[in-house]
Structure formats: structure tokens, C-alpha cells
Design a protein around this motif. Structure first.
Motif, PDB file in Angstrom:
ATOM      1  N   LYS A   5      52.523  46.900  27.965  1.00 43.67           N
ATOM      2  CA  LYS A   5      52.748  45.574  27.398  1.00 43.67           C
ATOM      3  C   LYS A   5      52.709  45.683  25.878  1.00 43.67           C
ATOM      4  O   LYS A   5      52.208  46.666  25.321  1.00 43.67           O
ATOM      5  N   PRO A   6      53.224  44.691  25.178  1.00 42.81           N
ATOM      6  CA  PRO A   6      53.214  44.766  23.721  1.00 42.81           C
ATOM      7  C   PRO A   6      51.799  44.866  23.155  1.00 42.81           C
ATOM      8  O   PRO A   6      50.853  44.304  23.701  1.00 42.81           O
ATOM      9  N   TYR A   8      49.538  43.892  20.008  1.00 39.05           N
ATOM     10  CA  TYR A   8      49.482  43.024  18.840  1.00 39.05           C
ATOM     11  C   TYR A   8      48.177  43.264  18.094  1.00 39.05           C
ATOM     12  O   TYR A   8      47.090  43.225  18.700  1.00 39.05           O
ATOM     13  N   PHE A  37      45.043  40.868  22.079  1.00 34.89           N
ATOM     14  CA  PHE A  37      45.310  41.404  20.757  1.00 34.89           C
ATOM     15  C   PHE A  37      44.078  42.118  20.214  1.00 34.89           C
ATOM     16  O   PHE A  37      42.957  41.935  20.698  1.00 34.89           O
ATOM     17  N   LEU A 185      54.910  50.105  16.180  1.00 38.09           N
ATOM     18  CA  LEU A 185      54.743  48.674  15.953  1.00 38.09           C
ATOM     19  C   LEU A 185      55.482  48.267  14.693  1.00 38.09           C
ATOM     20  O   LEU A 185      55.685  49.068  13.789  1.00 38.09           O
ATOM     21  N   ASP A 211      57.161  48.381  20.212  1.00 38.38           N
ATOM     22  CA  ASP A 211      56.045  48.241  21.138  1.00 38.38           C
ATOM     23  C   ASP A 211      55.034  47.159  20.763  1.00 38.38           C
ATOM     24  O   ASP A 211      53.957  47.086  21.350  1.00 38.38           O
ATOM     25  N   GLY A 212      55.384  46.328  19.788  1.00 38.52           N
ATOM     26  CA  GLY A 212      54.485  45.270  19.389  1.00 38.52           C
ATOM     27  C   GLY A 212      54.526  45.066  17.889  1.00 38.52           C
ATOM     28  O   GLY A 212      55.468  45.485  17.216  1.00 38.52           O
ATOM     29  N   SER A 248      58.939  41.140  25.593  1.00 29.60           N
ATOM     30  CA  SER A 248      58.391  42.471  25.851  1.00 29.60           C
ATOM     31  C   SER A 248      59.389  43.530  25.437  1.00 29.60           C
ATOM     32  O   SER A 248      60.603  43.333  25.544  1.00 29.60           O
TER      33      SER A 248
END
Length: 342
Positions: A5-6, A8, A37, A185, A211-212, A248
Motif C-alpha cells: 500500500k502507499p 505516507y 502514515f 516516494l 509508492d507514496g 494506489s
């Protein structure tokens, strides 16, 4: 390091006070809802000028510890020296990040990596190290830094923050192709330098299969002691998450085309910016010519530039530029310059 998943990483540029750190963390937790996050805040701030805010130091780590204990959030801070590494990990930081200024110095990165390696032999509970791209667009140096940090055995995450508020997509693309196994990221805060531009850049996460994101968020950006113009409020971030701007990460062949288009868009922006700057100089030349009774068109000067372009074109033959194309573009620019000088 694989992710499902992303990722953050959210929080203020710097830890400024206990109240600011805890309030921002609490507001962010409410704003993000079910979105997980990592909470970030810089205890030490490697700033260009010694007259600007340099961070609160170790006291900021105590505030981050409290965020972790009270709110259950994983926490991250920036390190620039081996001493920072030791103090941050002793304080229980889950993630460390290396900023763009430190990333430009391979000796500094190696010293940090050695300190991380020594710590991991004793206590390997922290979760990851993030490495931003260097302030200069040097893909090779960024990859080298990733490799230095990988030797510690700690998961490594790349953070693309651009260079001098320019995206530098070509550099990031090169690193992504060379190391698709390393999560990357986006840092839209530093890439843009303006909070208003962050939402549009956030779209690149899905478009490029990133990826985020690592985003600067402050409870009161106007009062921030550093990077106040580029920090969002927790409410502003919540609005982005509630929109369709964040998706995503996805794979697929289209992502490669999007990377190439991002490179083209950036080059186009630079091209038009350069032409606009040239026209501004042409206007100033026009004013000088009028003041000194000189005609706008100077045939000798015109021919000198044409000859230089022909020589330049010989140097660029492997770039597939035809002489006719180059001279056609030059003629259009010259005509607009003359118009500016009338």
C-alpha cells in the motif's frame, strides 16, 4: 523492500515546540482517518544560512517520543551526522531520513551508514532509512547512496524531491529504471516550494507508479519557522485525500510512457521559460537601441548568430536536429525579438 500500500510520511518541516508537534500529529491523525502514515518532524535542520532556524535538537526527539507513545504513530526525523543517528535511535525513532544537502556528500552518507550499521548490531528494531536525491540532479550519486545504505541491512526508501523546485523527472526516471526494487516516494513540498502546487503533484504518484509521498504538514503553516510557504494544513491534506488525486501505485506499460511524458513536460516548461526570459532581454536591448539611435535589425549580428547555429548543429548531429529546423526556430525567435524592440 516490497510494499502493499502507499507509504505516507507526514508532518511539519521542523519540530518547533511540544505544542506544535503534538497538535499537528493529533490533527493529522484525525485528517487521515484510516489511512496509515508515519509522522515526521526534523529535530536538526541543515539550513543554508546560519541565521535561519536550525532546529531544536534533541528536545525535538522527546516530543516525537510523546507522539509515538500517546498517539501510536511511527515517527521519523532527519539525520545529518553519526551523532544524530545515535541520538535519534536511542530516542526510539522508527525511521530516519537523509536530506538533499547531506545526500550530495557521499562521505557524509557513508558516515551515517556506518553509524546505522553499528547500531543495528546492537539493536535493529528501527524500520527504515529514507534517502532523498542530492540537491544536484545526479542519478549516479543517488544510486550510490542507496547502495551505501543497503549494506547496513536496513530497508531503504528513496525520496524524490526534485532540485531547486524543479521536478528533475529524468534523474528520478533513471533511478527508477536502475532500481525498481527500491520504493520511491514523492516529496511534492520541496519539489514545488508552494503548498498550492502540492495537490497537482500528488497525481504523479499514480501516474508514475510511485509508492507514496513525503509531505510537509503544519498545524499553522503561516507561523512555521522554516519552509512555511510549502506546508499544508492537516485540513488541506484531508481535502486531497478525499479527492480523486490520490490513488494506489500501479504498474503497467503505461507508467513508462507517463515517465517519458513527464520528462517532456518539464523540458517544455524550461524551453518556454528560457524563450520568455530571452524576450525580456530583447525588450531591454530595444530600449537601449532607441536611446542610442540604433536600428532594431543589425544584419551583421544576425549573420553571426546564424553561423554560430550552423556550427552548433554540427555538434548536435547525433541528436537528430536538422539545420533547416534549427534555423526555422531561430527565425521565429528573431522575428519576435524584433517585434519586442520596435
Amino acid at each position: 523492500m516490497s510494499i502493499n500500500k502507499p507509504i505516507y510520511i507526514l508532518g511539519p518541516c521542523a519540530a518547533e515546540s511540544r505544542e506544535q508537534v503534538l497538535l499537528t500529529a493529533s490533527q493529522l491523525k484525525d485528517a487521515c482517518g484510516e489511512i496509515p502514515f508515519i509522522y515526521r518532524a526534523g529535530a536538526w535542520k541543515p539550513r543554508t544560512s546560519p541565521h535561519t532556524f536550525q532546529g531544536v535538537g534533541e528536545e525535538g526527539l522527546v516530543w516525537l517520543q510523546e507522539v509515538k507513545q500517546r498517539l501510536g504513530l511511527p515517527v521519523a526525523t532527519e539525520v545529518a551526522t553519526p551523532e544524530h543517528v545515535t541520538k535519534a535511535l536511542e530516542a526510539g525513532m522508527d525511521y530516519l531520513w537523509i536530506g538533499a544537502r547531506s545526500s550530495a556528500n557521499p562521505l557524509a552518507v557513508q558516515a551515517i551508514a556506518d553509524a546505522i550499521g553499528d547500531w543495528k548490531l546492537v539493536n535493529g528494531n528501527f524500520k527504515g532509512i529514507l534517502i532523498k536525491n542530492p540537491v544536484n540532479a545526479d542519478a549516479g550519486l543517488w544510486i550510490g547512496n542507496i547502495e551505501r545504505l543497503e549494506k547496513t541491512g536496513v530497508p531503504v526508501i528513496a525520496v524524490h524531491r526534485g532540485c531547486n523546485h524543479q521536478p528533475c523527472w529524468a534523474m528520478a526516471h533513471q533511478v527508477r529504471l536502475a532500481r525498481p526494487d527500491i520504493p520511491m516516494l514523492l516529496d511534492p513540498s520541496h519539489m514545488s516550494g508552494e503548498a498550492a502546487k502540492v495537490p497537482e503533484l500528488i497525481q504523479k504518484i499514480e501516474e508514475l507508479g510511485l509508492d507514496g509521498a513525503m509531505v510537509e504538514v503544519h498545524c499553522d503553516p503561516k507561523s512555521a519557522l522554516s519552509d512555511n510557504a510549502q506546508q499544508l494544513t492537516p485540513k488541506g491534506l484531508a481535502e486531497i485525500f478525499a479527492s480523486d488525486r490520490v490513488s494506489s501505485p500501479m504498474g503497467g506499460e503505461t507508467k513508462e510512457l507517463n515517465w517519458l511524458r513527464a520528462e517532456i513536460d518539464e523540458l517544455d516548461e524550461r524551453l518556454w521559460g528560457t524563450i520568455a526570459a530571452r524576450m525580456e532581454v530583447s525588450e531591454r536591448i530595444g530600449k537601449w537601441k532607441k536611446a542610442h539611435g540604433v536600428a532594431p535589425l543589425q544584419p551583421e549580428r544576425y549573420q553571426q548568430i546564424v553561423e554560430k547555429l550552423k556550427i552548433k548543429n554540427e555538434e548536435l548531429k547525433d541528436k537528430s536536429l536538422s539545420t533547416d529546423f534549427m534555423l526555422h526556430i531561430w527565425e521565429l525567435i528573431h522575428q519576435e525579438s524584433l517585434r519586442k524592440q520596435e
